[in-house]
Design a protein around this motif. Sequence first.
Motif: not given
Length: 298
Positions: A133-142
Motif C-alpha cells: 500500500s506504500r511507495p517502493i524504492i528499489v535498491y540496485n546494488i550489484k
Amino acid sequence: MFNKEDFVGNWTAFITPFEEYESIDRDAFDNLLQKQVDAGIKGVLLLGTTAEYPTLSREEDTQITLRGIDIINQNASVMVNIGTNSTYETLENLKKYENIPGIDAYLVVNPYYNKPTQSGLYKHFKVIADESSRPIIVYNIKGRTGVNLETSTLLQLINDTNNIVGVKEASGDIKQISDVIQQTPNDFVVLAGDDGMTYHTIKSGGDGAVGVASNLLPQETTKFVNSGLSGNMQDFEDWSKYLQEFFDNEGIQTNPLPIKTALSYTGDIKEIFRLPLCPMDDDYKKNWLEVVKGYINT
C-alpha cells in the motif's frame, strides 16, 4: 499518496548501535537519530545494510522501526528496508509493516545470492509492489547481490506498477545512472546509493542520496546535497571537494565497519558489531581515523 518531494534530498542509511553482549543500545540510537533530525536530514533508512540488518532478529526489526518512527516524529521521512533474497520472506516483512503508521516507503533490494535473471527480478519486484500500500524504492546494488537490475527491467516495472516510485542506484556504473535519470519519468526518484556517486548523480539530474557518511556528518552532507539540488553549483563543487577524502576512504573496509568505528571514536556509540562483522583491522583503522580526525576537529 506519493509526493516526490517527500523523497528528494539527503537520506541517511542509519546504523544500529550495540551494547555489550550485542543488545541494541537504545540511548545511543535515540541520540544519534535526534542528531539526524536536528541536522535537517530529508529522511532516514532503517534496517539497511549499514544497520547490520542480516544479523538482527525480526523482533529487533520491529523495535527499531517503532522507536525510529517515534523519535523522528514526522520531522523527516522514514524508509524501512523489507528486502531479502526470498520473495515470500519479503512479503512476510511487508505484511508486518503495513499496519504501522509513519512509514513513508519501503526499500526492496535485488535478491542477493540467488542471482535471478532479469525476468526473475521483474517478477520479484512486481509481486511485492502489487501487495504494497506504500511507495517502493528499489535498491540496485550489484556488488552485494551479484546481479544488476537493468534499466530496461526497471522501466518495465515502472510501467506495470503504481508504486515503484524510485531507485537507490548503487550499480557503480556512471552510464547506467545517467541512463536511469534520462529514461525514467519526471516524477521518478533517483537517489545515489553510495556517497562517492552522489556528485555525479545530482549533477546528472538525480534527486539526492541515501548515504553512510551522514551518520557522522549529517549537516555537512545535507548542505552538500541541498546545494546541488538547488543549483548552487559553486557551493556544490566546494562541498564535493571537501567531502571527497571522507568518501574515498569510508570504504577502506566493509560497510558499516568504518562509519561505526568513526562514531565510536567520537563517543557516540560503542565499537561493537555482530558476527560475521567485527572491528576493523588495526592498520586500516589507524589510517581511517586519521581521515576522520580531519573532519571532526575542524
